[in-house]
Design an enzyme around this catalytic site. Structure first.
Site, PDB file in Angstrom:
ATOM      1  N   ARG A 116      50.651  38.579  46.797  1.00 40.16           N
ATOM      2  CA  ARG A 116      50.638  38.487  45.332  1.00 40.16           C
ATOM      3  C   ARG A 116      51.964  37.903  44.826  1.00 40.16           C
ATOM      4  O   ARG A 116      51.992  37.204  43.831  1.00 40.16           O
ATOM      5  CB  ARG A 116      50.377  39.861  44.711  1.00 40.16           C
ATOM      6  N   HIS A 129      51.336  47.086  42.003  1.00 38.42           N
ATOM      7  CA  HIS A 129      50.085  46.590  42.579  1.00 38.42           C
ATOM      8  C   HIS A 129      50.418  45.531  43.635  1.00 38.42           C
ATOM      9  O   HIS A 129      50.180  44.349  43.472  1.00 38.42           O
ATOM     10  CB  HIS A 129      49.220  45.988  41.458  1.00 38.42           C
ATOM     11  N   ASN A 163      48.307  38.326  38.527  1.00 35.71           N
ATOM     12  CA  ASN A 163      49.185  38.900  39.553  1.00 35.71           C
ATOM     13  C   ASN A 163      50.529  38.193  39.685  1.00 35.71           C
ATOM     14  O   ASN A 163      50.605  37.002  39.416  1.00 35.71           O
ATOM     15  CB  ASN A 163      48.464  38.834  40.911  1.00 35.71           C
ATOM     16  N   ARG A 193      39.226  51.596  44.949  1.00 33.18           N
ATOM     17  CA  ARG A 193      39.060  51.290  46.388  1.00 33.18           C
ATOM     18  C   ARG A 193      39.343  52.537  47.230  1.00 33.18           C
ATOM     19  O   ARG A 193      38.593  52.867  48.149  1.00 33.18           O
ATOM     20  CB  ARG A 193      40.041  50.174  46.783  1.00 33.18           C
TER      21      ARG A 193
HETATM   22  P1  NAI Z   1      40.626  32.003  38.780  1.00 32.77           P
HETATM   23  O1  NAI Z   1      41.413  30.895  39.387  1.00 32.77           O
HETATM   24  O2  NAI Z   1      39.184  32.111  39.074  1.00 32.77           O
HETATM   25  O3  NAI Z   1      40.803  31.984  37.190  1.00 32.77           O
HETATM   26  C1  NAI Z   1      42.003  31.753  36.539  1.00 32.77           C
HETATM   27  C2  NAI Z   1      41.666  31.025  35.251  1.00 32.77           C
HETATM   28  O4  NAI Z   1      42.856  30.928  34.468  1.00 32.77           O
HETATM   29  C3  NAI Z   1      41.154  29.592  35.488  1.00 32.77           C
HETATM   30  O5  NAI Z   1      39.895  29.411  34.849  1.00 32.77           O
HETATM   31  C4  NAI Z   1      42.234  28.723  34.864  1.00 32.77           C
HETATM   32  O6  NAI Z   1      41.730  27.528  34.285  1.00 32.77           O
HETATM   33  C5  NAI Z   1      42.821  29.660  33.813  1.00 32.77           C
HETATM   34  N1  NAI Z   1      44.171  29.306  33.394  1.00 32.77           N
HETATM   35  C6  NAI Z   1      45.205  28.879  34.149  1.00 32.77           C
HETATM   36  N2  NAI Z   1      46.280  28.645  33.379  1.00 32.77           N
HETATM   37  C7  NAI Z   1      45.928  28.951  32.103  1.00 32.77           C
HETATM   38  C8  NAI Z   1      46.600  28.910  30.859  1.00 32.77           C
HETATM   39  N3  NAI Z   1      47.876  28.534  30.772  1.00 32.77           N
HETATM   40  N4  NAI Z   1      45.916  29.282  29.761  1.00 32.77           N
HETATM   41  C9  NAI Z   1      44.630  29.676  29.823  1.00 32.77           C
HETATM   42  N5  NAI Z   1      43.927  29.725  30.988  1.00 32.77           N
HETATM   43  C10 NAI Z   1      44.574  29.360  32.105  1.00 32.77           C
HETATM   44  O7  NAI Z   1      41.391  33.353  39.214  1.00 32.77           O
HETATM   45  P2  NAI Z   1      40.795  34.843  39.147  1.00 32.77           P
HETATM   46  O8  NAI Z   1      40.210  35.183  40.447  1.00 32.77           O
HETATM   47  O9  NAI Z   1      40.016  34.983  37.916  1.00 32.77           O
HETATM   48  O10 NAI Z   1      42.161  35.671  39.032  1.00 32.77           O
HETATM   49  C11 NAI Z   1      42.942  35.606  37.854  1.00 32.77           C
HETATM   50  C12 NAI Z   1      44.268  36.344  38.062  1.00 32.77           C
HETATM   51  O11 NAI Z   1      44.010  37.739  38.163  1.00 32.77           O
HETATM   52  C13 NAI Z   1      45.009  35.960  39.350  1.00 32.77           C
HETATM   53  O12 NAI Z   1      46.402  35.903  39.110  1.00 32.77           O
HETATM   54  C14 NAI Z   1      44.671  37.101  40.283  1.00 32.77           C
HETATM   55  O13 NAI Z   1      45.623  37.240  41.313  1.00 32.77           O
HETATM   56  C15 NAI Z   1      44.682  38.249  39.309  1.00 32.77           C
HETATM   57  N6  NAI Z   1      44.014  39.473  39.751  1.00 32.77           N
HETATM   58  C16 NAI Z   1      44.659  40.644  39.515  1.00 32.77           C
HETATM   59  C17 NAI Z   1      44.119  41.851  39.890  1.00 32.77           C
HETATM   60  C18 NAI Z   1      44.881  43.120  39.621  1.00 32.77           C
HETATM   61  O14 NAI Z   1      44.485  44.184  40.122  1.00 32.77           O
HETATM   62  N7  NAI Z   1      45.941  43.089  38.840  1.00 32.77           N
HETATM   63  C19 NAI Z   1      42.807  41.908  40.548  1.00 32.77           C
HETATM   64  C20 NAI Z   1      42.175  40.636  40.709  1.00 32.77           C
HETATM   65  C21 NAI Z   1      42.778  39.461  40.313  1.00 32.77           C
END
Ligand code: NAI
Length: 315
Positions: A91, A178, A123, A154
């Site tokens: 992460r 996390h 993250n 989990r």
């Molecule tokens: P993803 O890649 O499917 O979606 C990210 C989205 O953010 C994309 O559609 C992208 O176009 C958009 N994006 C990027 N820069 C942007 C900006 N400046 N303004 C608006 N939109 C923007 O990724 P996913 O799987 O949805 O994960 C998203 C984030 O959540 C990641 O950083 C991931 O590591 C994190 N995450 C955190 C968890 C936690 O427990 N804290 C659990 C699961 C994911």
């Protein structure tokens, strides 16, 4: 009521779907890539007749930053925008890029919807909560980071499986950042009040703790589905619902520690996972836990990694 979701990727869209089914608020989705948020909003909306949700979904492209004006009036803003891990990444590998995105997003929130409660998901989430707070100037108790809600889910799943009991009766939680140093907190864990340590061998408990710590990595590295988003979106939805419906749920999440809590947890002015009560004003209460010597050692490891990464957000 209104929920906004910034980032319409796997997690953002999935949380929009779960929240739409709950039918607790209208939902606005934002993404920087043209057509993504708009398409996902319409796709989910078209399922409404079957489940009868009356909430309205709308998508906005933020390539034109003025579209962020549509954040106005949000009760909650969930931030999932940014990069996700690819196999082999930790992460922390996402830090610098995602801090930059949080600075932009935080400024837009400050401009258009500074009274909202913010749920930081991108993250590493503890650090992103910190970066969002700095950029938005929103009072820290109105910002909550995802981590413990998912990690505990989990942990409970794996414990229920090992014990062959209903997951509903397993009470267990994970605190700390996390990241790989998160702290599955076995000493407060039970099955309907019966301590887990009375029910499972030390060896089995250690195996489950390890599996919990790398729960995200297990999905990412062993399977072909990319990073996890189903369990994350469900775990986010309970946090959001507790704000929207002022439910006072107690869920471990990243919260900002100051004063007596900072003293108890030996870290100040940082967001890190601890059990909190969530209501309409965000973090309504932080619970101080008692640590054994061994717990304290594990906890401090997690604190050190969060502190180190926060320095990057300070630059
Ligand atoms: P993803 O890649 O499917 O979606 C990210 C989205 O953010 C994309 O559609 C992208 O176009 C958009 N994006 C990027 N820069 C942007 C900006 N400046 N303004 C608006 N939109 C923007 O990724 P996913 O799987 O949805 O994960 C998203 C984030 O959540 C990641 O950083 C991931 O590591 C994190 N995450 C955190 C968890 C936690 O427990 N804290 C659990 C699961 C994911």
């Amino acid at each position: 009521k209104k929920i906004s979701i910034i980032g319409a990727g796997a997690v953002g869209a999935s949380v929009a779907q779960v929240l739409a089914i709950k039918n607790i608020a209208d939902i606005s989705i934002f993404d920087i890539v043209e057509g993504v948020a708009e398409g996902k909003a319409l796709d989910i909306q078209e399922g409404a007749p079957h489940f009868g949700f009356d909430c309205k979904l709308q998508g906005f492209c933020t390539q034109d930053p003025k579209e962020y004006a549509n954040l106005k009036g949000s009760d909650v803003i969930v931030v999932t925008a940014g990069l996700a891990r690819r196999p082999g990444m930790s992460r922390d590998d996402l830090l610098v890029k995602n801090i930059g995105i949080m600075k932009d997003v935080g400024e837009q929130i400050k401009k258009y919807s500074p009274d909202s409660i913010i749920v930081a998901v991108t993250n590493p989430a503890d650090i992103m909560a910190y970066a969002l707070q700095k950029a938005s100037g929103i009072s820290p108790e109105r910002i909550i980071g995802l981590g413990g809600s998912l990690d505990s889910s989990r942990f409970r799943t794996f414990l229920a499986e090992a014990l062959n009991v209903s997951v509903r009766d397993v009470n267990a939680f994970v605190i700390g950042g996390h990241g790989d140093d998160m702290v599955p907190f076995i000493h407060y864990s039970s099955v309907s009040g019966i301590p887990i340590s009375d029910l499972l061998s030390e060896e089995k408990i250690q195996e489950i703790i390890k599996r919990t710590r790398f729960g995200g990595g297990e999905i990412l590295n062993l399977y072909k589905t990319g990073t996890a988003f189903y369990a994350p979106s469900i775990s986010i939805s309970v946090m959001v619902e507790s704000v929207v419906n002022d439910q006072h749920r107690v869920i471990p999440c990243a919260a900002y520690l100051t004063g007596k809590h900072a003293e108890n947890y030996k870290v100040s002015n940082a967001f890190i996972g601890v059990p909190i009560k969530i209501g309409k004003n965000g973090v309504e209460e932080i619970y101080d836990l008692k640590f054994s010597e061994a717990d304290a050692k594990e906890w401090m490891k997690s604190v050190e990694s969060v502190k180190k990464n926060n320095k990057l957000a300070d630059d």
